[in-house]
Design a protein around this motif. Structure first.
Motif, PDB file in Angstrom:
ATOM      1  N   ILE A  69      -7.055   5.172   5.932  1.00  0.00           N
ATOM      2  CA  ILE A  69      -6.966   5.482   7.367  1.00  0.00           C
ATOM      3  C   ILE A  69      -6.404   4.289   8.138  1.00  0.00           C
ATOM      4  O   ILE A  69      -5.545   4.440   9.016  1.00  0.00           O
ATOM      5  N   LEU A  70      -6.873   3.086   7.791  1.00  0.00           N
ATOM      6  CA  LEU A  70      -6.383   1.885   8.465  1.00  0.00           C
ATOM      7  C   LEU A  70      -4.903   1.657   8.187  1.00  0.00           C
ATOM      8  O   LEU A  70      -4.152   1.234   9.071  1.00  0.00           O
ATOM      9  N   TYR A  71      -4.481   1.935   6.961  1.00  0.00           N
ATOM     10  CA  TYR A  71      -3.056   1.777   6.634  1.00  0.00           C
ATOM     11  C   TYR A  71      -2.210   2.784   7.409  1.00  0.00           C
ATOM     12  O   TYR A  71      -1.255   2.412   8.102  1.00  0.00           O
ATOM     13  N   GLY A  72      -2.561   4.072   7.294  1.00  0.00           N
ATOM     14  CA  GLY A  72      -1.789   5.100   7.989  1.00  0.00           C
ATOM     15  C   GLY A  72      -1.835   4.929   9.494  1.00  0.00           C
ATOM     16  O   GLY A  72      -0.844   5.203  10.197  1.00  0.00           O
ATOM     17  N   GLN A  98       0.834  -1.202   0.000  1.00  0.00           N
ATOM     18  CA  GLN A  98       0.000   0.000   0.000  1.00  0.00           C
ATOM     19  C   GLN A  98       0.874   1.259   0.000  1.00  0.00           C
ATOM     20  O   GLN A  98       0.496   2.282  -0.584  1.00  0.00           O
ATOM     21  N   GLY A  99       2.032   1.177   0.651  1.00  0.00           N
ATOM     22  CA  GLY A  99       2.933   2.329   0.698  1.00  0.00           C
ATOM     23  C   GLY A  99       3.482   2.712  -0.655  1.00  0.00           C
ATOM     24  O   GLY A  99       3.946   3.835  -0.854  1.00  0.00           O
ATOM     25  N   THR A 100       3.431   1.792  -1.605  1.00  0.00           N
ATOM     26  CA  THR A 100       3.912   2.074  -2.967  1.00  0.00           C
ATOM     27  C   THR A 100       2.767   2.369  -3.930  1.00  0.00           C
ATOM     28  O   THR A 100       2.850   3.278  -4.755  1.00  0.00           O
ATOM     29  N   PHE A 101       1.690   1.592  -3.838  1.00  0.00           N
ATOM     30  CA  PHE A 101       0.676   1.615  -4.890  1.00  0.00           C
ATOM     31  C   PHE A 101      -0.683   2.183  -4.484  1.00  0.00           C
ATOM     32  O   PHE A 101      -1.566   2.299  -5.350  1.00  0.00           O
TER      33      PHE A 101
END
Length: 394
Positions: free
Chosen positions: A308-311, A231-234
């Motif tokens: 939001i869940l990723y961050g 997720q941090g890339t795409f």
């Protein structure tokens, strides 16, 4: 009332501000802003396969820098390498704005990754050393909120450039100029007026540190490295690729930064109350939900929630794993921290490569997200097993 000087090298507020700015430059500009600019670059320059390669080698540079930094003992040497990191963050960013040579881009992304490690790992060590405060754990929680700010600020700069019809090339140049100006403050505050005398402490390899629990912890951190980087890339391009969500990718990435700012402090507080392993399992579970959302639905609100869940999880998980590792290592942190960092880094390097292969084969991000969720879930299962078999962790 004592006045606060932001130019006082010994002021805790100045030290924390300089540390956060260093993270904005080293992590935001040198690493995460690539994600903000990816959709635009994919339109008229990058292929998805080359983007994956660039992401992977950026993490190769970061992994090399992270491992290297573990063995820098002298604080004066740390300052020198921190300044090198600031220089690399600025110069490699500028390179991406003034050339489209694939060779230059590859070299730049590797060096940017190394510079990011100097800013994050070495810079954080300097911040911790300089802080004159009783409870440094809480203060470092404030410092690591800079990772969330790094996403938010760098994304904000990109938005401004695009608002005035600027190109992605011009965005890289503006980011480099911003980083150049701001770096002077961090380099000034995070330094010493005279050489610091330190006793060199040598740590020998202690194989007894690598208990079954620690080995499982290292394996789980590898799984989290995979979960962090996809997720941090795409993520913006994933969101933009969903029917009806074209253009929402940038806003989702902004939410990643907003959610990331308080996450470290929040998760560390929960870990203190409920136990690190329990909270790591919870955070990874929420991350899996966030990963799967974009593969299962194109609902706009749920996909904004995925950001939001990723961050809200990936920054906190780094703090949770490293804090637990530090507790387990006691007075001999070098080998254990190095092992954890290496496992995480290998996950970060591998994930963009399998992601690209799956994206190119299936012409969708869905299978990449399924595989990533499966791997992160594997880390959760491993940690649950430590609870079932009562392996000593905390």
């Amino acid at each position: 009332m004592k006045s606060i000087s932001l130019l006082d090298k010994n002021s805790n507020i100045a030290i924390l501000l300089a540390g956060i700015i260093a993270l904005i430059i080293g992590v935001g500009v040198a690493r995460f802003v690539f994600t903000s600019l990816l959709p635009s670059m994919l339109e008229n320059y990058l292929t998805i396969s080359f983007a994956g390669v660039l992401a992977s080698i950026n993490y190769v540079g970061y992994l090399a820098g992270s491992i290297f930094s573990v063995f820098i003992k002298d604080i004066n040497t740390k300052v020198k390498f921190f300044r090198l990191g600031m220089f690399l963050a600025v110069s490699t960013t500028l390179m991406l704005g003034i050339t489209t040579s694939e060779t230059v881009w590859i070299i730049s992304r590797v060096l940017a990754g190394f510079g990011a490690a100097m800013a994050l790992v070495v810079g954080s060590a300097i911040v911790m050393n300089k802080l004159n405060i009783q409870n440094k754990t809480k203060a470092m929680g404030i410092h690591f909120s800079g990772i969330g700010f790094s996403i938010l600020v760098s994304d904000f700069i990109v938005r401004i450039v695009f608002h005035f019809n600027g190109t992605w090339q011009f965005a890289w140049i503006v980011l480099a100029f911003f980083a150049f100006v701001m770096s002077f403050y961090s380099m000034y505050i995070l330094s010493y007026d005279k050489e610091v005398k330190q006793n060199s402490v040598k740590h020998h390899i202690d194989k007894s540190l690598f208990s079954p629990f620690v080995i499982i912890l290292i394996m789980a951190y590898f799984c989290e490295g995979v979960g962090m980087v996809v997720q941090g890339t795409f993520l913006p391009d994933i969101i933009n690729s969903l029917k009806g969500l074209e253009g929402f990718g940038s806003f989702t990435w902004t939410l990643v930064g907003v959610a990331g700012i308080p996450s470290c402090i929040t998760w560390m507080m929960l870990a203190h109350k409920y136990g690190s392993v329990n909270i790591i399992i919870l955070a990874m579970f929420l991350q899996v939900i966030g990963i799967l959302i974009s593969a299962l639905t194109n609902n706009v609100y749920l996909n904004l929630l995925s950001g939001i869940l990723y961050g809200g999880t990936f920054i906190g998980l780094v703090a949770l794993f490293m804090n637990l590792g530090g507790k387990l290592a006691g007075n001999n942190p070098v080998m254990l921290m190095g092992a954890l960092t290496t496992a995480y880094g290998i996950g970060q390097v591998a994930a963009p490569l399998y992601s690209v292969a799956l994206i190119e084969h299936f012409k969708t991000y869905d299978y990449t997200l399924y595989v990533t969720a499966f791997i992160v879930s594997g880390g959760i299962v491993l940690l649950i097993l430590t609870k079932i078999f009562n392996l000593k962790g905390e």
